[in-house]
Design a protein around this motif. Structure first.
Motif, short mmCIF file in Angstrom:
data_model
loop_
_atom_site.label_atom_id
_atom_site.label_comp_id
_atom_site.label_asym_id
_atom_site.label_seq_id
_atom_site.Cartn_x
_atom_site.Cartn_y
_atom_site.Cartn_z
N PRO A 175 0.83 -1.21 0.00
CA PRO A 175 0.00 0.00 0.00
C PRO A 175 0.86 1.25 0.00
CG PRO A 175 -0.77 -1.58 1.64
CD PRO A 175 0.56 -2.07 1.17
N GLN A 176 0.43 2.22 -0.79
CA GLN A 176 1.08 3.54 -0.82
C GLN A 176 0.03 4.55 -0.37
OE1 GLN A 176 4.53 3.60 -2.00
NE2 GLN A 176 4.12 1.41 -1.74
N GLY A 177 -0.27 4.56 0.90
CA GLY A 177 -1.39 5.34 1.38
C GLY A 177 -2.66 4.52 1.21
N SER A 178 -3.81 5.17 1.31
CA SER A 178 -5.08 4.45 1.26
C SER A 178 -5.62 4.26 -0.15
CB SER A 178 -6.14 5.20 2.09
OG SER A 178 -6.36 6.50 1.54
N ALA A 179 -5.07 4.97 -1.13
CA ALA A 179 -5.65 4.93 -2.47
C ALA A 179 -4.66 4.56 -3.56
CB ALA A 179 -6.28 6.29 -2.80
N ARG A 180 -3.48 4.10 -3.19
CA ARG A 180 -2.50 3.68 -4.19
C ARG A 180 -1.82 2.39 -3.70
NH1 ARG A 180 -0.63 6.59 -8.30
NH2 ARG A 180 1.51 5.82 -8.10
N THR A 181 -1.43 1.57 -4.67
CA THR A 181 -0.79 0.30 -4.34
C THR A 181 0.34 0.02 -5.31
OG1 THR A 181 -2.90 -0.59 -3.55
CG2 THR A 181 -1.16 -2.18 -4.05
N HIS A 182 1.47 -0.40 -4.77
CA HIS A 182 2.58 -0.86 -5.61
C HIS A 182 2.46 -2.37 -5.75
CE1 HIS A 182 6.53 -0.80 -7.49
NE2 HIS A 182 6.83 -1.88 -6.78
N LEU A 183 2.42 -2.84 -6.99
CA LEU A 183 2.30 -4.26 -7.29
C LEU A 183 3.61 -4.76 -7.88
CD1 LEU A 183 -0.63 -6.12 -8.99
CD2 LEU A 183 1.69 -6.35 -9.92
N ARG A 184 4.06 -5.89 -7.36
CA ARG A 184 5.28 -6.53 -7.87
C ARG A 184 4.91 -7.94 -8.32
NH1 ARG A 184 9.68 -9.46 -5.05
NH2 ARG A 184 11.66 -9.15 -6.17
N PHE A 185 5.04 -8.18 -9.62
CA PHE A 185 4.75 -9.48 -10.20
C PHE A 185 6.07 -10.21 -10.45
CE2 PHE A 185 4.80 -12.04 -14.04
CZ PHE A 185 3.77 -12.95 -13.80
N VAL A 186 6.12 -11.49 -10.07
CA VAL A 186 7.34 -12.28 -10.24
C VAL A 186 6.97 -13.62 -10.87
CG1 VAL A 186 9.29 -13.37 -9.08
CG2 VAL A 186 8.37 -11.23 -8.19
N MET A 187 7.76 -14.04 -11.85
CA MET A 187 7.59 -15.36 -12.46
C MET A 187 8.94 -16.02 -12.61
SD MET A 187 5.90 -16.47 -16.10
CE MET A 187 6.04 -18.18 -16.66
N ARG A 188 9.04 -17.24 -12.12
CA ARG A 188 10.27 -18.00 -12.26
C ARG A 188 10.44 -18.41 -13.71
NH1 ARG A 188 12.32 -22.39 -7.87
NH2 ARG A 188 14.04 -23.30 -9.05
N VAL A 189 11.66 -18.23 -14.23
CA VAL A 189 11.95 -18.48 -15.64
C VAL A 189 12.93 -19.64 -15.76
CG1 VAL A 189 12.90 -17.53 -17.77
CG2 VAL A 189 11.55 -16.07 -16.25
N HIS A 190 12.56 -20.65 -16.53
CA HIS A 190 13.44 -21.81 -16.71
C HIS A 190 14.26 -21.71 -17.99
CE1 HIS A 190 11.59 -23.98 -13.37
NE2 HIS A 190 10.43 -23.54 -13.81
N ASP A 191 13.83 -20.89 -18.91
CA ASP A 191 14.50 -20.78 -20.21
C ASP A 191 14.49 -19.32 -20.62
OD1 ASP A 191 15.37 -20.83 -22.81
OD2 ASP A 191 14.09 -22.48 -23.45
N ASP A 192 15.68 -18.69 -20.67
CA ASP A 192 15.75 -17.27 -21.02
C ASP A 192 15.10 -16.96 -22.36
OD1 ASP A 192 17.08 -16.97 -18.68
OD2 ASP A 192 19.00 -16.38 -19.54
N GLU A 193 15.11 -17.94 -23.27
CA GLU A 193 14.60 -17.69 -24.61
C GLU A 193 13.10 -17.38 -24.61
OE1 GLU A 193 15.63 -20.85 -27.19
OE2 GLU A 193 17.79 -20.46 -27.10
N VAL A 194 12.37 -17.84 -23.59
CA VAL A 194 10.93 -17.61 -23.58
C VAL A 194 10.59 -16.22 -23.04
CG1 VAL A 194 10.52 -20.06 -23.25
CG2 VAL A 194 10.50 -18.55 -21.27
N VAL A 195 11.56 -15.51 -22.48
CA VAL A 195 11.27 -14.20 -21.89
C VAL A 195 10.74 -13.24 -22.94
CG1 VAL A 195 12.28 -12.20 -20.72
CG2 VAL A 195 12.91 -14.51 -20.01
N SER A 196 11.25 -13.34 -24.17
CA SER A 196 10.79 -12.43 -25.22
C SER A 196 9.32 -12.64 -25.55
CB SER A 196 11.64 -12.59 -26.48
OG SER A 196 11.52 -13.92 -27.00
N ASP A 197 8.78 -13.80 -25.21
CA ASP A 197 7.35 -14.08 -25.43
C ASP A 197 6.51 -13.78 -24.20
OD1 ASP A 197 7.47 -14.91 -28.11
OD2 ASP A 197 8.05 -16.94 -27.53
#
Length: 201
Positions: free
Chosen positions: A110-132
C-alpha cells in the motif's frame, strides 16, 4: 503493427539472476487501494474481467482449477496450487498442465489508502521464452489496471510483437533474494475476495 513499429506502451520488466534460476519481475503503481487490487486478483468474477477465472476449494495449500478466459477462445483449465495466500499482501501460485509449469507471485505494498505498488514475479526456466512471456504479462497487468479503472482494455498489438525485442535483449541482474515461497500463509477459511470477505481499505 509489425516488429519494427514502436509500441505506445513502455515495457518495464527486468530479468533477475538468483543463482539456481532466474525470474522475471514487472512492477506497477496502481491508483487503487490494496484491498481493491487484492480482490481483482482473487475474486473469480473480478479476475475474469482481465485474465480468467477459478473454481474449487481455495486457501493456502489448496489446489483449484484456473481457466484463461481473455484469449478470445476457450482454453483448457489447469491446476493451480496456492503456495501462499497472505490477505492483501502476497499470493503465490503454481500453474501446472501437461505442457508447462508456471510459478508466479504477486506482492502488494500500500502507498497510502488509495495507491498500491504491485510486484509481479515469475520463475523463468529458459531465457529464450522471456521475449514471449514478458510482453504477455505487461499486457495482462495493464488489463488489470484497466479493469480496476473501468477503462477500455489495451490493444494486444501494443505489446506483441512490439515489446519482444526489449525482452529478448534483457541482461540478467544478479540478486541475492531467492524467490522461494514461504510456508503456506495462515490459510483463511476462504480465499480473500470470496463473497463475504470484503475488507475495508
Amino acid at each position: 503493427m509489425d516488429a519494427q513499429t514502436p509500441s505506445t506502451k513502455t515495457p518495464v520488466g527486468r530479468l533477475e539472476d538468483c543463482g539456481a534460476y532466474r525470474r522475471l519481475v514487472i512492477e506497477r503503481d496502481l491508483d487503487h487501494g490494496a484491498t481493491d487490487v487484492w480482490e481483482a486478483l482473487t475474486r473469480p468474477d473480478e479476475l475474469q474481467a482481465w485474465i480468467g477465472t477459478w473454481w474449487g476449494t481455495p486457501g493456502a495449500g489448496q489446489t483449484v482449477m484456473f481457466q484463461m478466459t481473455a484469449e478470445g477462445e476457450s482454453t483448457e483449465p489447469v491446476e493451480a496450487l496456492v503456495e501462499e495466500c497472505l490477505p492483501v499482501e502476497s499470493l503465490r501460485v503454481t500453474f501446472a498442465s501437461d505442457r508447462v509449469v508456471w510459478r508466479v507471485g504477486v506482492e502488494l505494498a500500500p502507498q497510502g489508502s488509495a495507491r498500491t505498488h504491485l510486484r509481479f514475479v515469475m520463475r523463468v526456466h529458459d531465457d529464450e521464452v522471456v521475449s514471449d512471456i514478458g510482453p504477455g504479462w505487461e499486457y495482462y497487468l495493464d488489463r488489470l489496471a484497466a479493469a480496476l479503472a473501468g477503462e477500455a482494455m489495451p490493444a494486444w498489438e501494443d505489446y506483441y510483437p512490439a515489446q519482444c525485442a526489449y525482452y529478448g535483449a534483457l541482461e540478467p541482474i544478479e540478486v541475492h533474494e531467492p524467490f522461494v515461497p514461504a510456508a503456506h500463509g495462515p490459510g483463511p477459511e476462504h480465499l480473500p475476495g470470496e463473497p463475504g470477505s470484503r475488507r475495508t481499505a
